[in-house]
Design a protein around this motif. Structure first.
Motif, short mmCIF file in Angstrom:
data_model
loop_
_atom_site.label_atom_id
_atom_site.label_comp_id
_atom_site.label_asym_id
_atom_site.label_seq_id
_atom_site.Cartn_x
_atom_site.Cartn_y
_atom_site.Cartn_z
N PHE A 150 0.80 -1.23 0.00
CA PHE A 150 0.00 0.00 0.00
C PHE A 150 0.83 1.28 0.00
CE2 PHE A 150 -3.17 -2.99 1.39
CZ PHE A 150 -4.36 -2.49 0.89
N LYS A 151 2.15 1.13 0.09
CA LYS A 151 3.00 2.29 0.34
C LYS A 151 2.77 3.42 -0.66
CE LYS A 151 7.82 3.09 1.32
NZ LYS A 151 9.12 2.67 0.87
N VAL A 152 2.90 3.12 -1.94
CA VAL A 152 2.68 4.13 -2.98
C VAL A 152 1.19 4.35 -3.25
CG1 VAL A 152 3.04 4.66 -5.43
CG2 VAL A 152 4.96 3.84 -4.01
N PRO A 153 0.40 3.29 -3.41
CA PRO A 153 -1.02 3.49 -3.73
C PRO A 153 -1.76 4.36 -2.72
CG PRO A 153 -0.44 1.20 -4.07
CD PRO A 153 0.78 1.86 -3.46
N ARG A 154 -1.41 4.29 -1.44
CA ARG A 154 -2.17 5.05 -0.44
C ARG A 154 -1.99 6.56 -0.63
NH1 ARG A 154 -0.70 2.91 5.07
NH2 ARG A 154 -2.42 4.29 5.61
N LEU A 155 -0.95 6.97 -1.35
CA LEU A 155 -0.73 8.39 -1.62
C LEU A 155 -1.57 8.88 -2.80
CD1 LEU A 155 3.17 8.38 -1.33
CD2 LEU A 155 1.50 9.08 0.42
#
Ligand SMILES: Nc1ncnc2c1ncn2[C@@H]1O[C@H](COP(=O)(O)OP(=O)(O)OP(=O)(O)O)[C@@H](O)[C@H]1O
Ligand SMILES: [Mg+2]
Length: 229
Positions: A191-196
Motif C-alpha cells: 500500500f506504500k505508494v497506492p495510499r498516496l
C-alpha cells in the motif's frame, strides 16, 4: 467505465483469474494490490485486451469489448505499461516516444508535455533505450503510453526497484496525469505508494479479488494481507 465482469482467465489448463469483478471509473485512480503470483499482471492484461477472457466480460462504457484484441483496445483509449516496460532498445528515447503518434489521434499529451512531466527524459531524448537507467526507462514507458492520449492508463508496478527520489517523481507524475483527466489503475505489491494516490483499493490473492475498500479501510486490508487471506 472500464470493467471486468465475472472474468475467468486461463494459461492452458491453469486458471489464473476466478470470477473477477473489477471496475475503474473515468478520471479515477484505483489500486490493485497483491503478492507475487497473485494475478495482478494477468488482471491488467485482461483489462487491456492482451489476455483472453475465457468467460465473463470486458466492458468499456457498457459496450462489450471482450473479443477485441489489445491493439483495438489501445485505439479505444486503454494503455498498459507492463512490468518489463518494453522499451525498444535500438531506438532513442524520443523515437520510442514518437511511436504511438503514428496510430493515435493527437490530444493533450504531446512530446513537449511529456518532457515537461519528466524533464529527465528531455535531457536523455537522444539516448538509446538500452542506455537508460531503470527509472528513466519507467518514465519513458509511461511517457510513451501517454502519447496515445489514453483515457485509462494501467501501470504494472511502476515504482518497483527504483530509488526513492525516482519513486517520488513517478508518484508526482501519476498525480499530474490523473489531474489531466486520465483514469489510472496502479498495481503494486503493497500500500506504500497506492495510499498516496488512490481512492479505491482492491486486494487480489490466488486469482481472486478478496477485498475492496476505500482509504479509510486500508488498515483492515493490511491485516488481511498479514494473515494471508
Ligand atoms: N504466461 C504465463 N503462462 C503460464 N502461467 C502464467 C503466465 N503468466 C503468469 N502465469 C501464472 O499466473 C499466475 C498469476 O501471475 P501474474 O503474473 O498475473 O501474477 P502477479 O501478481 O503479477 O505476480 P508478480 O508480483 O510476480 O508480478 C501465477 O501463478 C503465474 O505463475
Ligand atoms: Mg506481475
Amino acid at each position: 467505465m472500464l470493467e471486468l465482469q465475472n472474468a475467468d482467465v486461463f494459461y492452458g489448463k491453469a486458471q489464473a483469474l476466478h470470477h473477477v469483478d473489477f471496475a475503474i471509473a473515468p478520471g479515477g485512480i484505483a489500486a490493485l494490490i497483491g503478492r507475487n503470483g497473485a494475478g495482478k499482471s494477468t488482471l491488467l492484461r485482461a483489462l487491456a485486451g492482451g489476455q483472453a477472457v475465457a468467460s465473463g466480460a470486458r466492458r468499456l462504457d457498457g459496450a462489450d469489448i471482450t473479443r477485441l484484441a489489445a491493439h483495438e483496445c489501445s485505439r479505444r483509449g486503454i494503455a498498459l505499461v507492463p512490468e518489463n516496460r518494453q522499451i525498444f532498445p535500438s531506438l532513442t528515447a524520443e523515437e520510442n516516444l514518437r511511436l504511438p503518434a503514428a496510430i493515435h489521434p493527437p490530444g493533450y499529451w504531446t512530446l513537449e508535455r511529456v518532457y515537461g512531466l519528466f524533464p529527465r527524459l528531455a535531457e536523455r531524448r537522444a539516448t538509446n533505450g538500452t542506455s537508460l537507467s531503470g527509472g528513466e526507462q519507467q518514465m519513458l514507458a509511461i511517457g510513451r503510453a501517454l502519447m496515445a492520449n489514453p483515457r485509462y492508463l494501467l501501470l504494472d508496478e511502476p515504482t518497483e526497484g527504483l530509488a526513492p527520489v525516482v519513486v517520488d517523481a513517478i508518484i508526482q507524475a501519476i498525480g499530474e496525469i490523473n489531474a489531466q483527466g486520465t483514469a489510472v489503475v496502479l498495481v503494486e505489491q503493497n500500500f506504500k505508494v497506492p495510499r498516496l494516490l488512490a481512492q479505491q483499493f482492491h486486494l487480489i490473492d490466488s486469482g481472486r479479488i478478496v477485498w475492496n475498500g476505500g482509504p479509510e479501510a486500508i488498515a483492515e486490508a493490511q491485516d488481511r494481507m498479514m494473515i494471508g487471506h
